[in-house]
Design a protein around this motif. Structure first.
Motif, short mmCIF file in Angstrom:
data_model
loop_
_atom_site.label_atom_id
_atom_site.label_comp_id
_atom_site.label_asym_id
_atom_site.label_seq_id
_atom_site.Cartn_x
_atom_site.Cartn_y
_atom_site.Cartn_z
N ALA A 1 -15.08 21.23 1.20
CA ALA A 1 -15.01 20.86 -0.22
C ALA A 1 -13.70 21.34 -0.82
N SER A 2 -12.99 20.43 -1.48
CA SER A 2 -11.71 20.79 -2.10
C SER A 2 -11.33 19.72 -3.12
N SER A 3 -10.83 20.16 -4.27
CA SER A 3 -10.38 19.22 -5.29
C SER A 3 -9.07 18.54 -4.91
N SER A 4 -8.41 19.00 -3.83
CA SER A 4 -7.15 18.41 -3.39
C SER A 4 -7.34 17.23 -2.45
N PHE A 5 -8.60 16.95 -2.06
CA PHE A 5 -8.87 15.90 -1.09
C PHE A 5 -10.08 15.08 -1.50
N SER A 6 -10.17 13.87 -0.96
CA SER A 6 -11.30 13.00 -1.25
C SER A 6 -11.52 12.03 -0.09
N ARG A 7 -12.60 11.28 -0.14
CA ARG A 7 -12.90 10.15 0.74
C ARG A 7 -12.73 10.46 2.23
N PRO A 8 -13.59 11.31 2.76
CA PRO A 8 -13.53 11.60 4.20
C PRO A 8 -13.84 10.36 5.03
N THR A 9 -13.06 10.15 6.08
CA THR A 9 -13.27 9.04 7.01
C THR A 9 -12.98 9.52 8.42
N LEU A 10 -13.38 8.71 9.40
CA LEU A 10 -13.01 8.90 10.79
C LEU A 10 -12.13 7.73 11.21
N HIS B 1 0.84 -1.19 0.00
CA HIS B 1 0.00 0.00 0.00
C HIS B 1 0.88 1.25 0.00
N GLN B 2 0.23 2.40 -0.19
CA GLN B 2 0.86 3.72 -0.03
C GLN B 2 0.10 4.47 1.05
N ASP B 3 0.77 5.39 1.74
CA ASP B 3 0.13 6.17 2.80
C ASP B 3 -0.42 7.46 2.21
N THR B 4 -1.72 7.52 2.01
CA THR B 4 -2.33 8.67 1.34
C THR B 4 -3.31 9.44 2.21
N SER B 5 -3.56 8.98 3.43
CA SER B 5 -4.54 9.60 4.31
C SER B 5 -3.86 10.55 5.29
N ILE B 6 -4.46 11.72 5.51
CA ILE B 6 -3.92 12.68 6.47
C ILE B 6 -4.99 13.03 7.51
N ALA B 7 -4.56 13.40 8.71
CA ALA B 7 -5.47 13.78 9.79
C ALA B 7 -5.74 15.28 9.73
N VAL B 8 -7.02 15.65 9.76
CA VAL B 8 -7.42 17.06 9.62
C VAL B 8 -8.43 17.41 10.72
N LYS B 9 -8.68 18.71 10.87
CA LYS B 9 -9.66 19.16 11.86
C LYS B 9 -11.10 18.92 11.39
N ASP B 10 -11.35 19.13 10.10
CA ASP B 10 -12.70 19.02 9.55
C ASP B 10 -12.59 18.42 8.15
N ASN B 11 -13.17 17.24 7.97
CA ASN B 11 -13.07 16.59 6.66
C ASN B 11 -14.29 16.84 5.78
N PRO C 1 -11.00 13.09 12.15
CA PRO C 1 -11.31 13.21 10.72
C PRO C 1 -10.05 13.03 9.87
N HIS C 2 -10.19 12.30 8.78
CA HIS C 2 -9.11 12.08 7.82
C HIS C 2 -9.61 12.33 6.40
N LEU C 3 -8.68 12.66 5.53
CA LEU C 3 -8.95 12.81 4.10
C LEU C 3 -7.83 12.15 3.31
N ILE C 4 -8.15 11.68 2.12
CA ILE C 4 -7.12 11.25 1.18
C ILE C 4 -6.58 12.49 0.49
N ALA C 5 -5.28 12.69 0.56
CA ALA C 5 -4.64 13.90 0.01
C ALA C 5 -4.15 13.66 -1.41
N SER C 6 -4.07 14.73 -2.18
CA SER C 6 -3.54 14.66 -3.54
C SER C 6 -2.05 14.37 -3.54
N ASP C 7 -1.53 13.93 -4.67
CA ASP C 7 -0.09 13.67 -4.79
C ASP C 7 0.73 14.92 -4.50
#
Length: 241
Positions: free
Chosen positions: A118-127, A105-115, A132-138
């Protein structure tokens, strides 16, 4: 061992970057924290062993300082620039009597305050463990670096990490190919630096081993600001240098 170069291969090993005394102190602190059910360490345990814990920046303040020595701060500043900071801390353990494996796998998820932003740089909000976490862009992941501090000696016996050199350049990259993956062996206090997008995996420990494989996994980012008003869940800036 394969002589790795961070820019070319996506990883490198920093030998003796943390003292044995510091490692021993951290293990004692972790043992105390993981045994205290009143503290908010989200950990999974089996047969008395904690084998994963999240949110350590909140639960174990020592993780914000263990990396703050001249060698590691200088290395991080060279790679990420003067504004870098710690954004997430995890703990992994492969206990000898309850081993586990990790698929590629690759590590693509980052921890954020509010997932929910709306942003084109992030996707797939999870807890994850309530955070809160988001998948970050390359583009964002290319400005990050992980340090894995080895709290035990790592050999073929205790399920070492395997990495694919060159696979860090993009999400679709397979680098030099999975058949050519490199096994990372390390001494206590050695630190593996790796880019989040490098393909990595690990197998189970060898039957009959008595070795743990305990790792403090620290993720750093170059910039305290994220696009479109998204905020890091934590950002702990270096204080040395």
């Amino acid at each position: 061992m394969f002589e790795a170069d961070l820019e070319r291969d996506g990883f490198c090993l920093l030998r003796h970057a943390v003292t044995n005394e510091t490692v021993s102190g951290l293990l004692a602190v972790c043992t105390n924290a993981f045994s205290d059910e009143s503290r908010s360490v989200r950990a999974r345990s089996s047969r008395g062993h904690v084998y994963a814990a999240r949110n350590l920046i909140e639960a174990i303040p020592e993780v914000t300082s263990i990396w703050q020595n001249d060698l590691l701060v200088g290395f991080l500043r060279d790679q990420l620039g003067d504004s870098f900071g710690l954004v997430r801390a995890l703990f992994f353990n492969k206990p000898p009597d309850r081993t586990w494996n990790l698929p590629w796998h690759q590590d693509t998820s980052i921890a954020v305050k509010d997932n929910s932003v709306a942003s084109s740089s992030f996707s797939r909000p999870t807890l994850k463990a309530g955070v809160p976490h988001l998948i970050a862009s390359d583009d964002i992941l290319h400005q990050m670096l992980t340090l894995r501090i080895h709290l035990d000696e790592v050999t073929d016996d205790n399920g070492p990490l395997r990495v694919v050199p060159g696979s860090h350049v993009a999400r679709e990259s397979q680098g030099i190919g999975f058949p050519n993956a490199v096994t990372v062996q390390a001494a206590v206090g050695d630190v593996l630096a790796m880019r989040p997008l490098i393909q990595h995996a690990s197998g189970p420990s060898a039957a009959g081993t008595t070795r743990h494989r305990r790792i403090l996994h620290l993720e750093f980012a170059a910039d305290p600001e994220l696009p479109d008003g998204v905020q890091w869940h934590h950002f702990v800036q270096g204080t040395i240098g």
